[in-house]
Scaffold this active site. Sequence first.
Site, mmCIF file in Angstrom:
data_model
loop_
_atom_site.group_PDB
_atom_site.id
_atom_site.type_symbol
_atom_site.label_atom_id
_atom_site.label_comp_id
_atom_site.label_asym_id
_atom_site.label_seq_id
_atom_site.Cartn_x
_atom_site.Cartn_y
_atom_site.Cartn_z
ATOM 1 N N ARG A 230 34.804 38.321 42.114
ATOM 2 C CA ARG A 230 33.563 37.895 41.460
ATOM 3 C C ARG A 230 32.835 36.951 42.417
ATOM 4 O O ARG A 230 33.473 36.107 43.066
ATOM 5 C CB ARG A 230 33.839 37.178 40.134
ATOM 6 C CG ARG A 230 34.198 38.114 38.984
ATOM 7 C CD ARG A 230 33.037 39.023 38.558
ATOM 8 N NE ARG A 230 33.400 39.923 37.460
ATOM 9 C CZ ARG A 230 33.825 41.176 37.601
ATOM 10 N NH1 ARG A 230 33.951 41.704 38.805
ATOM 11 N NH2 ARG A 230 34.102 41.909 36.553
ATOM 12 N N GLU A 259 24.164 38.028 42.081
ATOM 13 C CA GLU A 259 23.936 39.474 42.228
ATOM 14 C C GLU A 259 23.201 40.096 41.037
ATOM 15 O O GLU A 259 22.616 41.179 41.166
ATOM 16 C CB GLU A 259 25.271 40.206 42.429
ATOM 17 C CG GLU A 259 26.157 40.244 41.184
ATOM 18 C CD GLU A 259 27.482 40.984 41.413
ATOM 19 O OE1 GLU A 259 28.133 40.745 42.440
ATOM 20 O OE2 GLU A 259 27.855 41.794 40.540
ATOM 21 N N HIS A 291 28.692 45.593 44.896
ATOM 22 C CA HIS A 291 29.659 45.701 43.798
ATOM 23 C C HIS A 291 30.055 47.183 43.582
ATOM 24 O O HIS A 291 29.943 47.703 42.476
ATOM 25 C CB HIS A 291 29.064 45.100 42.506
ATOM 26 C CG HIS A 291 30.121 44.572 41.579
ATOM 27 N ND1 HIS A 291 30.009 43.377 40.926
ATOM 28 C CD2 HIS A 291 31.327 45.085 41.202
ATOM 29 C CE1 HIS A 291 31.084 43.180 40.174
ATOM 30 N NE2 HIS A 291 31.899 44.200 40.338
HETATM 31 P P1 NAD Z 1 44.720 41.017 37.029
HETATM 32 O O1 NAD Z 1 44.489 40.308 35.759
HETATM 33 O O2 NAD Z 1 45.682 42.144 37.087
HETATM 34 O O3 NAD Z 1 45.122 39.966 38.156
HETATM 35 C C1 NAD Z 1 44.527 38.723 38.308
HETATM 36 C C2 NAD Z 1 45.543 37.777 38.919
HETATM 37 O O4 NAD Z 1 44.896 36.530 39.160
HETATM 38 C C3 NAD Z 1 46.744 37.509 37.986
HETATM 39 O O5 NAD Z 1 47.950 37.680 38.694
HETATM 40 C C4 NAD Z 1 46.527 36.068 37.572
HETATM 41 O O6 NAD Z 1 47.748 35.360 37.350
HETATM 42 C C5 NAD Z 1 45.805 35.506 38.781
HETATM 43 N N1 NAD Z 1 45.101 34.258 38.495
HETATM 44 C C6 NAD Z 1 44.543 33.846 37.341
HETATM 45 N N2 NAD Z 1 44.017 32.614 37.496
HETATM 46 C C7 NAD Z 1 44.243 32.260 38.779
HETATM 47 C C8 NAD Z 1 43.954 31.109 39.538
HETATM 48 N N3 NAD Z 1 43.305 30.059 38.991
HETATM 49 N N4 NAD Z 1 44.322 31.085 40.832
HETATM 50 C C9 NAD Z 1 45.002 32.129 41.384
HETATM 51 N N5 NAD Z 1 45.308 33.240 40.712
HETATM 52 C C10 NAD Z 1 44.941 33.304 39.422
HETATM 53 O O7 NAD Z 1 43.267 41.494 37.496
HETATM 54 P P2 NAD Z 1 42.921 42.665 38.535
HETATM 55 O O8 NAD Z 1 42.784 43.952 37.814
HETATM 56 O O9 NAD Z 1 43.821 42.565 39.715
HETATM 57 O O10 NAD Z 1 41.421 42.226 38.956
HETATM 58 C C11 NAD Z 1 41.175 41.061 39.710
HETATM 59 C C12 NAD Z 1 39.704 40.774 39.696
HETATM 60 O O11 NAD Z 1 39.005 41.809 40.404
HETATM 61 C C13 NAD Z 1 39.059 40.824 38.281
HETATM 62 O O12 NAD Z 1 39.096 39.559 37.686
HETATM 63 C C14 NAD Z 1 37.653 41.269 38.525
HETATM 64 O O13 NAD Z 1 36.834 40.123 38.543
HETATM 65 C C15 NAD Z 1 37.681 41.881 39.926
HETATM 66 N N6 NAD Z 1 37.258 43.289 39.956
HETATM 67 C C16 NAD Z 1 36.257 43.659 40.792
HETATM 68 C C17 NAD Z 1 35.869 44.990 40.878
HETATM 69 C C18 NAD Z 1 34.793 45.443 41.842
HETATM 70 O O14 NAD Z 1 34.273 46.567 41.705
HETATM 71 N N7 NAD Z 1 34.437 44.671 42.834
HETATM 72 C C19 NAD Z 1 36.500 45.942 40.068
HETATM 73 C C20 NAD Z 1 37.525 45.526 39.222
HETATM 74 C C21 NAD Z 1 37.907 44.204 39.161
#
Ligand code: NAD
Length: 326
Positions: A230, A259, A291
């Site tokens: 994000r 964005e 994105h």
């Molecule tokens: P997920 O929930 O499987 O993993 C997120 C991880 O972050 C977890 O292991 C959690 O413990 C950790 N976390 C939470 N708070 C934290 C902190 N303060 N410091 C460090 N780690 C922390 O999520 P995911 O499916 O792996 O997705 C991750 C991120 O990717 C989503 O939050 C989303 O914003 C982003 N995303 C972007 C796109 C894109 O097209 N660019 C697509 C999907 C997801």
Amino acid sequence: MKLAFFDTKNYDKPSFLKYADKRGIEIKFFETKLSEDTASLARGFDGVCVFVNDTVSAPVIDLLIEDGCKFIALRCAGYNNVDLKHLAGRLPVFNVPAYSPHSVAEHAMAMLLTSVRRIHKAYIRTRDFNFSLKGMTGFDLHSKTVGVVGTGKIGRCFIDICRGFGMRILAFDKYPAEIPDVTYVDRETIFRECDIISLHCPLTDDTYHMIDEEAIAKMKKNAIVINTSRGALIDSPALLSAIKERRLGGACLDVYEDENELFFEDFSNHIVSDDTLARLISMPNVIVTSHQAFLTEEALDNIAETTVENIYAFLTEGKKNNNVTP
Ligand code: NAD
């Protein structure tokens, strides 16, 4: 069953129509984003389907509830655009927690390789029959240290890819797991020791601007930061200053904190007024995609199927699958 679908792009329609037809859900596709100005379009529908840059703020939530909305279905994983506190459980909010973590992780690596091996420059150069290699020297990823912040679904896929490249892997997560070949360290160590830092954690109060002036000051001079998570994880003016002052090796950005009004739209005939983004894009060592990390056929299909099933289970059986809570 009637669904108001906001911020529609052409690529959304085929997969959503396929699964919605099967479940007897009628979809009205709106090109506009959900906001205070457009919330009234959802009147008469059972619920809304929204994406990453739709606004589901307190006033929007109140308008939706007033108009009889029964649910909010996010067709994405992140839910930072929903004011869950204000919502206070009055409506369920469904998301798609996993649709293809590979799509995002592979895009992160694609951006990294592009940056490190100057593919974006080479592509333009050879199209102009300029076969000079001046300024094209890259570096091996093998044996470099990568820091993965957030080792959830996407972070772990990215780790698997990095392992294949023979990289040393450090990680930081609020909730560390057991992952082979991965050493968990604190955030400071990630900043200090890594050649590459890739962000895969959600945007929360904790993680807002985690890459700021202070964090960048601790990083190696040649470090590359990748953000496919994000935009607001990075303080963009601070990033721009570091790039301008040559205090950072580069940045690969699929997301950007402002964005909302720009990404997913064609501004090629306009003057973009966001100076920070324009200047970042002008840098030879910054790569920006809008994105698109999620955008694979597999991901689109999984997103549509899970979203439709979330809605169908709720409207027919009252089940709250993939309900997001604060
Ligand atoms: P997920 O929930 O499987 O993993 C997120 C991880 O972050 C977890 O292991 C959690 O413990 C950790 N976390 C939470 N708070 C934290 C902190 N303060 N410091 C460090 N780690 C922390 O999520 P995911 O499916 O792996 O997705 C991750 C991120 O990717 C989503 O939050 C989303 O914003 C982003 N995303 C972007 C796109 C894109 O097209 N660019 C697509 C999907 C997801």
